[in-house]
Design an enzyme around this catalytic site. Structure first.
Site, PDB file in Angstrom:
ATOM      1  CG  ASN A  30      -0.458  -0.685   2.296  1.00  0.00           C
ATOM      2  OD1 ASN A  30       0.485  -1.580   2.157  1.00  0.00           O
ATOM      3  ND2 ASN A  30      -0.851  -0.304   3.602  1.00  0.00           N
ATOM      4  CB  THR A  31       1.384   3.802  -2.224  1.00  0.00           C
ATOM      5  OG1 THR A  31       0.642   3.311  -3.257  1.00  0.00           O
ATOM      6  CG2 THR A  31       2.731   2.828  -2.531  1.00  0.00           C
TER       7      THR A  31
ATOM      8  CB  CYS B 169      -6.552   4.323  -6.188  1.00  0.00           C
ATOM      9  SG  CYS B 169      -5.649   3.031  -5.520  1.00  0.00           S
TER      10      CYS B 169
HETATM   11  P1  NAD Z   1      -3.839  -3.269   0.169  1.00  0.00           P
HETATM   12  O1  NAD Z   1      -3.604  -2.432   1.378  1.00  0.00           O
HETATM   13  O2  NAD Z   1      -4.893  -4.111  -0.090  1.00  0.00           O
HETATM   14  O3  NAD Z   1      -2.701  -4.383   0.153  1.00  0.00           O
HETATM   15  C1  NAD Z   1      -1.352  -4.007   0.392  1.00  0.00           C
HETATM   16  C2  NAD Z   1      -0.739  -4.992   1.041  1.00  0.00           C
HETATM   17  O4  NAD Z   1       0.628  -5.042   1.279  1.00  0.00           O
HETATM   18  C3  NAD Z   1      -1.337  -5.523   2.690  1.00  0.00           C
HETATM   19  O5  NAD Z   1      -1.858  -6.621   2.765  1.00  0.00           O
HETATM   20  C4  NAD Z   1       0.006  -5.141   3.557  1.00  0.00           C
HETATM   21  O6  NAD Z   1      -0.042  -5.910   4.833  1.00  0.00           O
HETATM   22  C5  NAD Z   1       1.156  -5.394   2.618  1.00  0.00           C
HETATM   23  N1  NAD Z   1       2.345  -4.707   3.070  1.00  0.00           N
HETATM   24  C6  NAD Z   1       2.741  -3.785   3.303  1.00  0.00           C
HETATM   25  N2  NAD Z   1       4.006  -3.643   3.654  1.00  0.00           N
HETATM   26  C7  NAD Z   1       4.596  -4.954   3.537  1.00  0.00           C
HETATM   27  C8  NAD Z   1       5.861  -5.311   3.518  1.00  0.00           C
HETATM   28  N3  NAD Z   1       6.862  -4.496   3.843  1.00  0.00           N
HETATM   29  N4  NAD Z   1       6.155  -6.681   3.228  1.00  0.00           N
HETATM   30  C9  NAD Z   1       5.070  -7.331   2.904  1.00  0.00           C
HETATM   31  N5  NAD Z   1       3.673  -7.001   2.929  1.00  0.00           N
HETATM   32  C10 NAD Z   1       3.549  -5.557   3.138  1.00  0.00           C
HETATM   33  O7  NAD Z   1      -3.238  -2.357  -1.149  1.00  0.00           O
HETATM   34  P2  NAD Z   1      -4.076  -2.558  -2.880  1.00  0.00           P
HETATM   35  O8  NAD Z   1      -5.507  -2.071  -2.773  1.00  0.00           O
HETATM   36  O9  NAD Z   1      -3.580  -3.964  -3.005  1.00  0.00           O
HETATM   37  O10 NAD Z   1      -2.995  -1.629  -3.337  1.00  0.00           O
HETATM   38  C11 NAD Z   1      -1.561  -1.722  -3.639  1.00  0.00           C
HETATM   39  C12 NAD Z   1      -1.223  -0.973  -4.386  1.00  0.00           C
HETATM   40  O11 NAD Z   1      -1.684  -0.892  -5.813  1.00  0.00           O
HETATM   41  C13 NAD Z   1      -1.203   0.897  -4.093  1.00  0.00           C
HETATM   42  O12 NAD Z   1      -0.132   1.475  -4.322  1.00  0.00           O
HETATM   43  C14 NAD Z   1      -2.476   1.127  -4.764  1.00  0.00           C
HETATM   44  O13 NAD Z   1      -2.500   2.604  -5.166  1.00  0.00           O
HETATM   45  C15 NAD Z   1      -2.243   0.249  -6.165  1.00  0.00           C
HETATM   46  N6  NAD Z   1      -3.607  -0.078  -7.026  1.00  0.00           N
HETATM   47  C16 NAD Z   1      -4.609  -0.481  -6.440  1.00  0.00           C
HETATM   48  C17 NAD Z   1      -5.669  -0.906  -6.995  1.00  0.00           C
HETATM   49  C18 NAD Z   1      -6.963  -1.219  -6.479  1.00  0.00           C
HETATM   50  O14 NAD Z   1      -8.008  -1.594  -7.183  1.00  0.00           O
HETATM   51  N7  NAD Z   1      -6.974  -1.484  -5.273  1.00  0.00           N
HETATM   52  C19 NAD Z   1      -5.540  -0.613  -8.552  1.00  0.00           C
HETATM   53  C20 NAD Z   1      -4.434  -0.343  -9.000  1.00  0.00           C
HETATM   54  C21 NAD Z   1      -3.423  -0.080  -8.508  1.00  0.00           C
HETATM   55  C1  UGA Z   2     -10.062   2.847 -10.456  1.00  0.00           C
HETATM   56  C2  UGA Z   2      -9.561   2.675 -12.181  1.00  0.00           C
HETATM   57  O1  UGA Z   2     -10.915   2.529 -12.761  1.00  0.00           O
HETATM   58  C3  UGA Z   2      -8.554   1.652 -12.494  1.00  0.00           C
HETATM   59  O2  UGA Z   2      -8.233   1.861 -13.744  1.00  0.00           O
HETATM   60  C4  UGA Z   2      -7.322   1.755 -11.299  1.00  0.00           C
HETATM   61  O3  UGA Z   2      -6.479   0.608 -11.548  1.00  0.00           O
HETATM   62  C5  UGA Z   2      -8.019   1.844  -9.897  1.00  0.00           C
HETATM   63  O4  UGA Z   2      -8.826   2.838  -9.852  1.00  0.00           O
HETATM   64  C6  UGA Z   2      -6.625   1.961  -9.031  1.00  0.00           C
HETATM   65  O5  UGA Z   2      -5.474   2.683  -9.218  1.00  0.00           O
HETATM   66  O6  UGA Z   2      -6.748   1.873  -7.772  1.00  0.00           O
HETATM   67  P1  UGA Z   2     -11.839   1.303  -8.843  1.00  0.00           P
HETATM   68  O7  UGA Z   2     -11.261   2.467  -7.923  1.00  0.00           O
HETATM   69  O8  UGA Z   2     -11.488   0.280  -8.245  1.00  0.00           O
HETATM   70  O9  UGA Z   2     -10.574   1.663 -10.262  1.00  0.00           O
HETATM   71  O10 UGA Z   2     -13.124   1.497  -9.529  1.00  0.00           O
HETATM   72  P2  UGA Z   2     -13.913   2.537 -10.711  1.00  0.00           P
HETATM   73  O11 UGA Z   2     -14.689   1.507 -11.303  1.00  0.00           O
HETATM   74  O12 UGA Z   2     -12.737   3.422 -11.029  1.00  0.00           O
HETATM   75  O13 UGA Z   2     -14.722   3.359  -9.494  1.00  0.00           O
HETATM   76  C7  UGA Z   2     -14.131   4.328  -8.807  1.00  0.00           C
HETATM   77  C8  UGA Z   2     -15.340   5.182  -8.144  1.00  0.00           C
HETATM   78  O14 UGA Z   2     -16.127   6.139  -9.185  1.00  0.00           O
HETATM   79  C9  UGA Z   2     -16.349   4.461  -7.668  1.00  0.00           C
HETATM   80  O15 UGA Z   2     -16.772   5.079  -6.422  1.00  0.00           O
HETATM   81  C10 UGA Z   2     -17.599   4.333  -8.649  1.00  0.00           C
HETATM   82  O16 UGA Z   2     -18.768   4.362  -8.134  1.00  0.00           O
HETATM   83  C11 UGA Z   2     -17.470   5.831  -8.965  1.00  0.00           C
HETATM   84  N1  UGA Z   2     -17.840   5.948 -10.755  1.00  0.00           N
HETATM   85  C12 UGA Z   2     -17.265   5.441 -11.637  1.00  0.00           C
HETATM   86  C13 UGA Z   2     -18.732   6.931 -10.818  1.00  0.00           C
HETATM   87  O17 UGA Z   2     -19.167   7.763  -9.921  1.00  0.00           O
HETATM   88  N2  UGA Z   2     -19.142   7.257 -12.129  1.00  0.00           N
HETATM   89  C14 UGA Z   2     -18.757   6.560 -13.032  1.00  0.00           C
HETATM   90  O18 UGA Z   2     -18.986   6.932 -14.153  1.00  0.00           O
HETATM   91  C15 UGA Z   2     -17.533   5.599 -12.798  1.00  0.00           C
END
Ligand code: NAD
Ligand code: UGA
Length: 472
Positions: free
Chosen positions: A87-88, A274
């Protein structure tokens, strides 16, 4: 045989690695995490995240070429490719607090890689990080493991959306790989990662570029997506003032092939872990680079989102004769979007806080969010959800009996003065609204923050309906 290890078994690490293992039976994939409970859940019948289709993918390769382990160091030590998907979050204190990305978890992962590595490695940034993070990671790795092993850093940001992660991973619009194409080691690393994705992704969808472009492309993509939502939400306020219908306006606008129809659904506000975090991070980078005009432009996307959530609360309170004190309000949906149990930065938290501040009694229902999670979210300060060590209850109201959690939408609405739809779960489209109406106090108010119900049908039943961006 190539061995891949992914540090971080979260919403990104778990599904992305499961897809790699599923598509590449000859690659050993291990996902590691410091959270033993998360790893235990990945190894159980109840995965730690709800994601349609994910159970089948995990079940088909877990124990074969996909493993989940809390033995972080030993798996990192003997891997060829190490993904870092920790996580970031947004920093909550110190320099850049409230905007800059907190790279504590990233840095500790990088230091650990340097400490335990016994062979050359490709280290892949999967987390979303500030531009030039790769350079910082490179320094940490090379200075802490001097001359012993070669580390090639790649940026491979993830674009999956929650709720559709499996489909997004199986058939991505593009895969982005940033690396040092100007060195032989860099070119080899790019080719090695490309070869993994090329097992199932068409070659013309795998884009390679320099590290900074890849890092920035991720922030830019999220900023542009969120900007579309804020744009349409800004229009929704104008539609309400003018008697226009935002769905019709969005439809007409989206028919322009240069604009396109996606991401134009007006809502109570975007949520998720995010969008806000990444835009604030972008804003901070612009400010640090002497670009205040650019920073202010992107800040507006978050400000309109906050405005939209506040506007929704205002609409509820003002419609209900300027007071919701002691009135029961049903909250339909708490997750930040449908088909996920994730509540990080969900609009529901701010809306509930607003209504609780006006002394409403809330009765919340969500098909995937547990009561424990809802109560934790409502007791937490903004930005603190991703910093467990800083948990400080900020809203004493949440603990004071103003919140009840219901087992379905009917129970939530029973005896309520109003229903607020905050997540677009499909089941909310098919409810028996006549039955809901009969169980409510009158006048029965309905506030649709997701435009999921048939406004005319509900008005015919007798509800007073407000639907975002629709004529009142
Ligand atoms: P998350 O919080 O669900 O998962 C992160 C995991 O990393 C946690 O389980 C935590 O315990 C683990 N962790 C942290 N520090 C650690 C360490 N030093 N060693 C081992 N494990 C460690 O986060 P996420 O939603 O999976 O997001 C991860 C990254 O991906 C973020 O930078 C986020 O911005 C990016 N991202 C998220 C999404 C999404 O849909 N959630 C989509 C695209 C990108
Ligand atoms: C978003 C991006 O769509 C992904 O491409 C990206 O990888 C991710 O963020 C990330 O970096 O974490 P996510 O947040 O999982 O994905 O879901 P979205 O479908 O993008 O929806 C985000 C929010 O916008 C939700 O609350 C959704 O309800 C809202 N939304 C979406 C609207 O209010 N209107 C829309 O038309 C679309």
């Amino acid at each position: 045989m190539v061995k891949i290890c992914c540090i971080g078994a979260g919403y990104v690490g778990g599904p992305t690695m499961a897809m790699i293992a599923y598509k590449c039976p000859d690659i050993q994939v291990v996902v590691v995490d410091i959270s033993a409970s998360r790893i235990n859940a990945w190894n159980s019948d109840r995965l730690p995240i709800f994601e349609p289709g994910l159970d089948d993918v995990v079940r088909s390769c877990r124990g074969v070429n996909l493993h989940f382990s809390s033995d972080v160091e030993s798996h990192v030590a003997d891997s060829d490719i190490v993904f870092v998907s920790v996580n970031t979050p947004t920093k909550t204190r110190g320099l850049g607090a409230g905007k800059a990305a907190d790279l504590t978890y990233w840095e500790s992962a990088a230091r650990m890689i340097a400490d335990v590595s016994t062979s050359d490695k490709i280290v892949v940034e999967k987390s979303t990080v500030p531009v030039t993070t790769a350079e910082a990671i490179e320094k940490i790795l090379t200075h802490n493991n001097p001359g012993k092993h070669d580390f090639q850093i790649l940026s491979n940001p993830e674009f999956l959306a929650e709720g559709t992660a499996v489909a997004d991973l199986a058939s991505p619009d593009r895969v982005l790989i940033g690396g040092r194409g100007d060195t032989e080691g860099g070119r080899k690393a790019i080719a090695a990662l490309k070869a993994v994705y090329a097992r199932w992704v068409l070659e013309d969808r795998i884009l390679t570029m320099n590290l900074w472009s890849a890092e920035l492309s991720k922030l830019a993509a999220n900023a542009l997506l969120a900007q579309r939502i804020s744009s349409v939400n800004a229009m929704s306020a104008l539609c309400e003032a003018m008697g226009a219908n935002v769905s019709e306006v969005a439809y007409a606008v989206g028919k322009d092939s240069r604009i396109g129809p996606k991401f134009l659904s007006a809502s109570v506000g975007f949520g998720g872990s995010c969008f806000q975090k990444d835009i604030l991070n972008l804003v901070y980078i612009c400010e640090c680079n002497g670009l205040p005009e650019v920073a202010n432009y992107w800040k507006q996307v978050v400000q309109i989102n906050d405005y939209q959530k506040a506007r929704f609360v205002q609409r509820v309170v003002s419609s209900m004769f300027n007071t919701v004190s002691g009135k029961r309000i049903a909250i339909s949906g708490f997750a930040f979007k449908k088909d996920t149990g994730d509540t990080r930065e969900t609009a529901a938290i701010d809306v509930c806080h607003g209504l609780l501040g006006d002394k409403a009694q809330l009765s919340i229902y969500d098909p995937q969010v547990t009561e424990e999670q809802m109560r934790r979210d409502l007791a937490m300060a903004k930005f603190d959800w991703d910093h467990p060590q800083h948990l400080v209850p900020s809203s004493p109201t949440a603990a004071s009996g103003q919140v009840a959690v219901a087992w379905d939408a009917y129970a939530a609405a029973k005896g309520a003065h109003a229903v607020c739809v905050l997540t677009e779960w499909d089941e909310f489209k098919k409810l028996d609204y006549q039955r809901i109406y009969e169980g409510m106090e009158k006048p029965a108010f309905f506030f649709d923050g997701r435009n999921v119900v048939d406004v005319d049908a509900l008005r015919k039943i007798g509800f007073i309906v407000y639907s975002v961006g629709k004529p009142l």
